[in-house]
Design a protein around this motif. Sequence first.
Motif, mmCIF file in Angstrom:
data_model
loop_
_atom_site.group_PDB
_atom_site.id
_atom_site.type_symbol
_atom_site.label_atom_id
_atom_site.label_comp_id
_atom_site.label_asym_id
_atom_site.label_seq_id
_atom_site.Cartn_x
_atom_site.Cartn_y
_atom_site.Cartn_z
ATOM 1 N N ASP A 15 -16.764 80.453 -6.721
ATOM 2 C CA ASP A 15 -15.982 80.228 -5.654
ATOM 3 C C ASP A 15 -14.542 81.004 -5.804
ATOM 4 O OD1 ASP A 15 -14.713 78.489 -7.599
ATOM 5 O OD2 ASP A 15 -14.702 76.578 -6.198
ATOM 6 N N CYS A 16 -14.400 81.573 -6.741
ATOM 7 C CA CYS A 16 -13.437 82.509 -6.780
ATOM 8 C C CYS A 16 -13.410 83.865 -6.430
ATOM 9 C CB CYS A 16 -12.594 82.781 -8.225
ATOM 10 S SG CYS A 16 -12.195 81.035 -8.846
ATOM 11 N N PHE A 17 -14.932 84.061 -5.801
ATOM 12 C CA PHE A 17 -15.112 85.612 -5.382
ATOM 13 C C PHE A 17 -16.049 85.436 -4.169
ATOM 14 C CE2 PHE A 17 -14.849 85.622 -9.953
ATOM 15 C CZ PHE A 17 -13.948 86.760 -10.377
ATOM 16 N N GLU A 18 -15.748 86.590 -3.397
ATOM 17 C CA GLU A 18 -16.693 86.597 -2.146
ATOM 18 C C GLU A 18 -17.670 87.823 -2.220
ATOM 19 O OE1 GLU A 18 -18.173 85.462 1.306
ATOM 20 O OE2 GLU A 18 -16.454 84.473 0.319
ATOM 21 N N ALA A 19 -18.851 87.809 -2.010
ATOM 22 C CA ALA A 19 -19.679 89.176 -2.195
ATOM 23 C C ALA A 19 -19.149 90.039 -1.075
ATOM 24 C CB ALA A 19 -21.038 88.526 -1.649
ATOM 25 N N VAL A 20 -19.372 91.375 -1.516
ATOM 26 C CA VAL A 20 -19.249 92.488 -0.677
ATOM 27 C C VAL A 20 -20.268 93.418 -0.849
ATOM 28 C CG1 VAL A 20 -16.578 92.296 -0.846
ATOM 29 C CG2 VAL A 20 -17.491 93.715 -2.350
ATOM 30 N N THR A 21 -20.311 94.500 0.110
ATOM 31 C CA THR A 21 -21.444 95.549 0.107
ATOM 32 C C THR A 21 -20.616 96.955 0.119
ATOM 33 O OG1 THR A 21 -22.908 94.145 1.293
ATOM 34 C CG2 THR A 21 -23.370 96.519 1.295
ATOM 35 N N LEU A 22 -20.798 97.941 -0.778
ATOM 36 C CA LEU A 22 -20.356 98.995 -1.024
ATOM 37 C C LEU A 22 -21.251 99.949 -0.517
ATOM 38 C CD1 LEU A 22 -18.199 98.665 -4.254
ATOM 39 C CD2 LEU A 22 -17.428 98.487 -2.047
ATOM 40 N N SER A 23 -21.110 101.117 -0.208
ATOM 41 C CA SER A 23 -22.039 102.131 0.384
ATOM 42 C C SER A 23 -22.506 102.937 -1.162
ATOM 43 C CB SER A 23 -21.268 103.177 1.085
ATOM 44 O OG SER A 23 -20.394 103.952 0.321
ATOM 45 N N ASP A 24 -23.377 103.764 -0.955
ATOM 46 C CA ASP A 24 -23.979 104.362 -2.316
ATOM 47 C C ASP A 24 -23.116 105.363 -2.930
ATOM 48 O OD1 ASP A 24 -26.354 103.032 -2.521
ATOM 49 O OD2 ASP A 24 -27.471 104.496 -1.157
ATOM 50 N N ASP A 25 -22.295 106.172 -1.729
ATOM 51 C CA ASP A 25 -21.183 107.010 -2.295
ATOM 52 C C ASP A 25 -20.166 106.339 -3.095
ATOM 53 O OD1 ASP A 25 -22.527 108.935 -1.199
ATOM 54 O OD2 ASP A 25 -21.564 108.988 1.055
ATOM 55 N N VAL A 26 -19.709 105.140 -2.573
ATOM 56 C CA VAL A 26 -18.633 104.419 -3.096
ATOM 57 C C VAL A 26 -19.028 104.068 -4.527
ATOM 58 C CG1 VAL A 26 -17.179 102.604 -2.970
ATOM 59 C CG2 VAL A 26 -17.449 103.903 -1.037
ATOM 60 N N SER A 27 -20.186 103.283 -4.665
ATOM 61 C CA SER A 27 -20.552 102.578 -5.932
ATOM 62 C C SER A 27 -20.891 103.789 -6.785
ATOM 63 C CB SER A 27 -21.819 101.661 -5.760
ATOM 64 O OG SER A 27 -22.793 102.260 -5.109
ATOM 65 N N GLY A 28 -21.553 104.623 -6.331
ATOM 66 C CA GLY A 28 -21.829 105.699 -7.362
ATOM 67 C C GLY A 28 -20.336 106.490 -7.991
ATOM 68 N N GLY A 29 -19.321 106.400 -7.548
ATOM 69 C CA GLY A 29 -18.103 106.950 -7.871
ATOM 70 C C GLY A 29 -17.328 106.085 -8.690
ATOM 71 N N LEU A 30 -17.900 104.981 -9.077
ATOM 72 C CA LEU A 30 -17.152 103.874 -9.958
ATOM 73 C C LEU A 30 -17.036 104.503 -11.401
ATOM 74 C CD1 LEU A 30 -18.460 100.633 -8.264
ATOM 75 C CD2 LEU A 30 -16.111 101.703 -8.073
ATOM 76 N N PRO A 31 -16.253 104.144 -12.039
ATOM 77 C CA PRO A 31 -16.225 104.438 -13.524
ATOM 78 C C PRO A 31 -17.743 104.164 -14.126
ATOM 79 C CG PRO A 31 -14.041 103.643 -13.216
ATOM 80 C CD PRO A 31 -15.149 103.617 -11.854
ATOM 81 N N MET A 32 -17.909 104.776 -15.472
ATOM 82 C CA MET A 32 -19.338 104.330 -15.812
ATOM 83 C C MET A 32 -19.405 103.032 -16.460
ATOM 84 S SD MET A 32 -21.550 106.673 -15.490
ATOM 85 C CE MET A 32 -22.813 106.177 -16.947
ATOM 86 N N LYS A 33 -18.294 102.515 -17.102
ATOM 87 C CA LYS A 33 -17.999 101.049 -17.514
ATOM 88 C C LYS A 33 -18.430 100.232 -16.494
ATOM 89 C CE LYS A 33 -13.327 99.702 -17.027
ATOM 90 N NZ LYS A 33 -12.145 99.274 -17.787
ATOM 91 N N ASN A 34 -18.393 100.395 -15.111
ATOM 92 C CA ASN A 34 -18.582 99.496 -14.022
ATOM 93 C C ASN A 34 -20.042 99.748 -13.534
ATOM 94 O OD1 ASN A 34 -16.028 98.350 -14.117
ATOM 95 N ND2 ASN A 34 -15.400 99.773 -12.731
ATOM 96 N N ARG A 35 -20.835 100.518 -14.072
ATOM 97 C CA ARG A 35 -22.196 100.854 -13.780
ATOM 98 C C ARG A 35 -23.110 100.627 -14.531
ATOM 99 N NH1 ARG A 35 -22.999 106.300 -11.677
ATOM 100 N NH2 ARG A 35 -20.976 107.112 -12.956
ATOM 101 N N LEU A 36 -23.130 99.418 -15.415
ATOM 102 C CA LEU A 36 -24.202 99.211 -16.608
ATOM 103 C C LEU A 36 -25.557 99.186 -15.953
ATOM 104 C CD1 LEU A 36 -21.993 96.526 -18.462
ATOM 105 C CD2 LEU A 36 -22.196 99.091 -18.739
ATOM 106 N N ASN A 37 -25.664 98.552 -14.469
ATOM 107 C CA ASN A 37 -26.960 98.341 -14.167
ATOM 108 C C ASN A 37 -27.753 99.643 -13.462
ATOM 109 O OD1 ASN A 37 -26.972 95.862 -14.887
ATOM 110 N ND2 ASN A 37 -26.026 95.208 -13.211
ATOM 111 N N ALA A 38 -26.844 100.690 -13.251
ATOM 112 C CA ALA A 38 -27.178 102.002 -12.479
ATOM 113 C C ALA A 38 -28.574 102.396 -13.148
ATOM 114 C CB ALA A 38 -26.216 102.932 -12.313
#
Length: 78
Positions: free
Chosen positions: A55-78
Amino acid sequence: MAMKFVVCINKEGLGDLSGEDVTIGHVYETIGDADQHGMIRIIDQSGEDYLYPADCFEAVTLSDDVSGGLPMKNRLNA
């Protein structure tokens, strides 16, 4: 596998344990869905995954372009 993200909307109830690891307004990657206890596992600013109250968080949707540009430590499931 599609990556899931949440944004921190409040820190009430987190106590001092997460003071520096979670920031209101920041987007975090989740690992799985909220469990039966209302907890969600996110990769916080420490780069590690921990359980936090969903309840401290709200789901968000990011485009593939945005999520693909995140640092590698944030893309463990990619």
